[in-house]
Motif scaffolding. Structure first.
Motif, PDB file in Angstrom:
ATOM      1  N   CYS A 386       0.861  -1.181   0.000  1.00 42.38           N
ATOM      2  CA  CYS A 386       0.000   0.000   0.000  1.00 42.38           C
ATOM      3  C   CYS A 386       0.901   1.236   0.000  1.00 42.38           C
ATOM      4  CB  CYS A 386      -0.906  -0.022   1.235  1.00 42.38           C
ATOM      5  SG  CYS A 386      -2.079   1.344   1.323  1.00 42.38           S
ATOM      6  N   TYR A 387       0.785   2.070  -1.039  1.00 49.07           N
ATOM      7  CA  TYR A 387       1.667   3.216  -1.237  1.00 49.07           C
ATOM      8  C   TYR A 387       0.890   4.525  -1.142  1.00 49.07           C
ATOM      9  CZ  TYR A 387       5.412   0.168  -2.976  1.00 49.07           C
ATOM     10  OH  TYR A 387       6.403  -0.777  -3.093  1.00 49.07           O
ATOM     11  N   ASN A 388       1.603   5.579  -0.730  1.00 46.71           N
ATOM     12  CA  ASN A 388       0.998   6.913  -0.760  1.00 46.71           C
ATOM     13  C   ASN A 388       0.743   7.325  -2.197  1.00 46.71           C
ATOM     14  OD1 ASN A 388       4.021   7.235  -0.959  1.00 46.71           O
ATOM     15  ND2 ASN A 388       3.408   9.340  -1.370  1.00 46.71           N
ATOM     16  N   ASP A 389      -0.309   8.107  -2.416  1.00 46.22           N
ATOM     17  CA  ASP A 389      -0.652   8.564  -3.751  1.00 46.22           C
ATOM     18  C   ASP A 389      -1.441   9.848  -3.619  1.00 46.22           C
ATOM     19  OD1 ASP A 389      -0.309   8.108  -6.484  1.00 46.22           O
ATOM     20  OD2 ASP A 389      -2.328   7.353  -6.709  1.00 46.22           O
ATOM     21  N   SER A 390      -1.717  10.510  -4.744  1.00 45.59           N
ATOM     22  CA  SER A 390      -2.438  11.772  -4.699  1.00 45.59           C
ATOM     23  C   SER A 390      -3.183  11.993  -5.985  1.00 45.59           C
ATOM     24  CB  SER A 390      -1.475  12.938  -4.459  1.00 45.59           C
ATOM     25  OG  SER A 390      -2.146  14.169  -4.660  1.00 45.59           O
ATOM     26  N   ALA A 391      -4.353  12.637  -5.860  1.00 49.63           N
ATOM     27  CA  ALA A 391      -5.121  12.986  -7.044  1.00 49.63           C
ATOM     28  C   ALA A 391      -4.560  14.215  -7.739  1.00 49.63           C
ATOM     29  CB  ALA A 391      -6.581  13.232  -6.654  1.00 49.63           C
ATOM     30  N   ASN A 392      -3.541  14.879  -7.168  1.00 50.25           N
ATOM     31  CA  ASN A 392      -2.984  16.106  -7.745  1.00 50.25           C
ATOM     32  C   ASN A 392      -1.824  15.805  -8.687  1.00 50.25           C
ATOM     33  OD1 ASN A 392      -4.763  17.743  -6.337  1.00 50.25           O
ATOM     34  ND2 ASN A 392      -3.446  17.772  -4.536  1.00 50.25           N
ATOM     35  N   SER A 393      -1.949  14.729  -9.444  1.00 56.93           N
ATOM     36  CA  SER A 393      -0.977  14.345 -10.474  1.00 56.93           C
ATOM     37  C   SER A 393       0.350  13.859  -9.911  1.00 56.93           C
ATOM     38  CB  SER A 393      -0.729  15.503 -11.456  1.00 56.93           C
ATOM     39  OG  SER A 393      -1.926  15.880 -12.078  1.00 56.93           O
ATOM     40  N   ILE A 394       0.474  13.774  -8.588  1.00 55.01           N
ATOM     41  CA  ILE A 394       1.675  13.171  -8.005  1.00 55.01           C
ATOM     42  C   ILE A 394       1.362  11.699  -7.841  1.00 55.01           C
ATOM     43  CG2 ILE A 394       3.321  13.277  -6.107  1.00 55.01           C
ATOM     44  CD1 ILE A 394       3.212  15.787  -7.733  1.00 55.01           C
ATOM     45  N   ARG A 395       1.403  10.961  -8.908  1.00 53.78           N
ATOM     46  CA  ARG A 395       0.944   9.581  -8.913  1.00 53.78           C
ATOM     47  C   ARG A 395       2.088   8.606  -8.702  1.00 53.78           C
ATOM     48  NH1 ARG A 395      -4.383   9.046  -7.925  1.00 53.78           N
ATOM     49  NH2 ARG A 395      -5.668  10.262  -9.335  1.00 53.78           N
TER      50      ARG A 395
END
Length: 724
Positions: A386-395
């Protein structure tokens, strides 16, 4: 081997000041309607409630049926208890009622008083009600039990209201003292903490009693067993109600416009072993209420709240949401101060008598949870974690994506990525599938919040569920088939497909990833260009090294995969970021649209490079008799700080300005905005003139010689001669 767990939900956290030993959990709405299995078991209740907790709540709910719920709308899956409070409505002058929005409740379990270490967990089947639905004024005579050491307190103090305005906080009140609350009105209520050790529930609540100080102190002798103190907060968005008038008012569903009649119910549905361990190990220590400090609770914690366990259809065939012609049950609004009579529920003939829908109690559904390194889903698909992710294009994975709530499963996503030539697949928000052949180096594994049930397994409603990531976290799988060929394309916004490439290493002149657009302003302010489809490192480097009248800028930086910024210094307030120092691990990680192997910054973060061919301009230490005095602030709020003479020349140089001032017989010469020259014998410090070190991030080259500096916006390059 896969582990099987069952899962729940979350809502916005609120903080209860002055509480040390406690835990708190967030709960979304699970049921709304005239349901109250404590007061009206098997029948339609007198008034409507908002209920949070176990999905099997209904008119016939018992400890066993709640415990067997498919899910809970509270963030700890082991708690399938039910908690309920009356609904808040707004009454318009025409006697229509609009439900006031809210998202659920926050439930606190408190340990207070000298005997807190002797608290026992709630027994199976335990139920309790606090508050008096008929109260319409403050009762200062009915007291808790007390003695000389531990005096009693008005029982009415179990209720409090907090108005959250756009400004200084207001003190708490015992009723709805203020409903003009920009950030919501919060109702708070404490339950009885003392048990007689006999009955699990009595209709008059005589099986329980309050601590002498409501939420603190000791128990009375006839109720010697101390239980956890329940405390519930519910926040209503009163400011969101449209059309409020001086003649309108807020009213609770039992017909209470005062708030004195606020009340709450609790029906135990805890996994007994989990509750016992949590009470023993986590209730008394000062852990700031955080579930993460309690392994017994954290084992089933999720932030997937109403999503994993959304509100169920009402069991009562009667409208309770939206704009209503009357309160549910035709309850009459009574102002008091006398105690309100019991609701008669005498609706006119035009209002049909509500039916109780027959419902089938659910059973828990297991969720298959792979451990990192295990194969799961399609053959040869290994779970990475399980990895950190973001909807702000920092995928973490940013080559290709699709969304499909009703069909999304782990296998669906793995197959989608394989068919498009990508080895890595990742699932997020229960419905998103992301693909790539390279894991973004900024991605960090180890989160335990990939706990959102896959939309496809939820809509099927049967069998084993799967996790599909969560809120800004992504479950990632790797196709380990050695025969698989990576053929995926990266398509930019213009639709021009390109062969996929791994992210290229940063060049040797890479300075780092810097924050941008801070309150202090942009990191690089010399020049700017933007292209949505053609940005590359080379494009930006060429733009910045050829600018500034051919001299170039010292730095160039890329941002949002489409912006190129130039400058000679990095402005104060913008700092070098690392994965641990940047907010939400936002670092430079967006691929350049024209060169997928290159990184072109990210949202509000700038990939900064040195221009290796840059030769910086210089401020000469002296020009003839005139000596450099660094820079002079020139705010121009009351005229220029040098007011003897001035000229403007697009081909200005330091020498030409000094020569101009010398010819006018002035001791000071100052250059500003690259083309302006000012002279004087006195610096007008009363209008802001101060000598400072030149701000390299804002200084401009001279219009007539880009190897020299000629001030900048709001400050001058200053020279002075004592003799003329």
């Amino acid at each position: 081997m896969l582990s099987l767990v069952t899962v729940p939900a979350t809502v916005a956290l609120l903080f209860l000041g002055g509480v040390d030993a406690f835990w708190r959990m967030n709960c979304g709405i699970i049921h709304t309607g005239r349901v109250d299995p404590l007061v009206n078991p098997g029948a339609v209740a007198a008034h409507a409630h908002t209920i949070v907790g176990g999905s099997n709540i209904g008119v016939n709910a018992t400890f066993n049926t709640l415990l067997n719920s498919e899910c809970t709308s509270c963030e700890i899956a082991a708690d399938k208890s039910a908690y309920w409070t009356p609904i808040l409505y707004y009454q318009y002058p025409n006697n229509t009622f609009l439900e006031v929005p809210h998202s659920g409740s926050v439930v606190y379990y408190l340990a207070r008083g000298p005997n807190a270490d002797k608290i026992i967990p709630y027994p199976k089947g335990f139920m309790i009600l606090t508050g008096d639905k008929g109260a319409r004024s403050y009762d200062n005579e009915t007291m808790t039990w007390g003695n000389a050491t531990y005096p009693g307190r008005p029982i009415a103090d179990r209720i409090s209201f907090v108005c959250l305005p756009d400004g200084p906080p207001l003190p708490e009140g015992r009723h709805m003292f203020n409903t003009t609350c920009a950030n919501g009105m919060r109702a708070q209520i404490a339950f009885q903490s003392c048990w007689n050790g006999k009955e699990l529930y009595k209709a008059d609540n005589s099986h329980v009693a309050y601590l002498n100080d409501i939420d603190n102190g000791i128990c009375p002798p006839d109720h010697p067993i101390q239980l956890p103190t329940l405390f519930i907060e519910t926040l209503w968005a009163v400011a969101q109600v449209s059309g409020q008038t001086p003649q309108g008012r807020f009213v609770f569903s039992q017909g209470d416009p005062t708030g004195y009649g606020f009340h709450a119910d609790f029906q135990n549905g805890w996994d007994s072993s989990v509750l016992a361990q949590a009470v023993r190990d986590c209730l008394v220590p000062d852990n700031f209420g955080q579930i993460s400090y309690c392994p017994a609770l954290q084992a089933s914690q999720t932030n997937g709240y109403p999503f994993n366990c959304p509100e169920r259809p009402s069991q009562i065939d009667e409208p309770v949401h939206g704009l209503l012609d009357h309160l549910p049950g035709c309850v009459e609004v009574t102002e008091g101060p006398e105690v309100a009579p019991a609701s008669s529920m005498n609706c006119p003939a035009s209002v049909p008598k509500p039916k109780i829908f027959s419902t089938k109690d659910s059973t828990p559904r297991p969720t298959a949870v792979p451990l990192p390194g295990q194969n799961f889903g399609l053959p040869q698909q290994k779970y990475l974690g399980c990895y950190n992710d973001s909807a702000n294009s920092i995928r973490a994975l940013n080559a290709l994506q699709t969304t499909n709530y009703t069909a999304m499963t782990v296998e669906f996503c793995q197959n989608y990525c394989m068919q498009n030539g990508y080895r890595l697949s990742g699932l997020e928000y229960a419905q998103e599938c992301h693909c790539d052949n390279q894991l973004n180096p900024t991605a960090i594994s180890g989160s335990n919040q990939c706990t959102w049930n896959c939309g496809g397994t939820m809509t099927l409603g049967k069998g084993t569920q799967q996790f599909c990531g969560g809120l800004s976290v992504i479950s990632i799988y790797n196709n380990t088939d050695p025969t698989f060929k990576e053929t995926g394309d990266m398509s930019n916004t213009a639709g021009n497909a390109q062969p996929y490439q791994d992210a290229a290493p940063f060049a040797s002149n890479y300075k780092g990833c810097y924050s941008d657009n801070q309150p202090a302003g942009r990191a690089l302010t010399g020049a700017f260009t933007q292209t949505s489809y053609n940005m590359t490192l080379e494009y930006c480097a060429n733009f910045c090294t050829q600018g500034n009248n051919g001299l170039g800028f010292q730095y160039y930086g890329l941002e949002f995969a489409s912006q190129c910024w130039c400058g000679n210094a990095i402005a104060n307030g913008n700092t070098l970021l690392t994965p641990t120092s940047s907010p939400n691990n936002y670092t430079c990680s967006q691929r350049c649209p024209r060169a997928g192997a290159e990184i072109c910054g990210g949202p509000s973060v700038l990939s900064v490079y040195n221009n290796p061919r840059y030769v910086p301009p210089v401020n000469k230490k002296s020009i003839g008799k005139y000596q450099s005095k660094q820079c002079l602030l020139d705010p121009n709020s009351g005229g220029r700080t040098l007011q003897g003479a001035s000229m403007t020349d697009p081909k200005l140089t330091e020498e030409s300005c000094v020569k101009f001032c010398l010819g006018k017989r002035f001791h000071y010469a100052g250059m500003e905005y690259g083309t302006e020259c000012y002279c004087g014998d006195t610096i007008l410090r009363n209008i802001g003139g101060q000598q400072v070190t030149c701000d390299e991030s804002r200084i401009m080259t001279c219009g007539g010689d880009n190897r020299e500096y000629c001030g900048g916006p709001g400050f001058m390059s200053l020279y002075y001669s004592a003799t003329l």
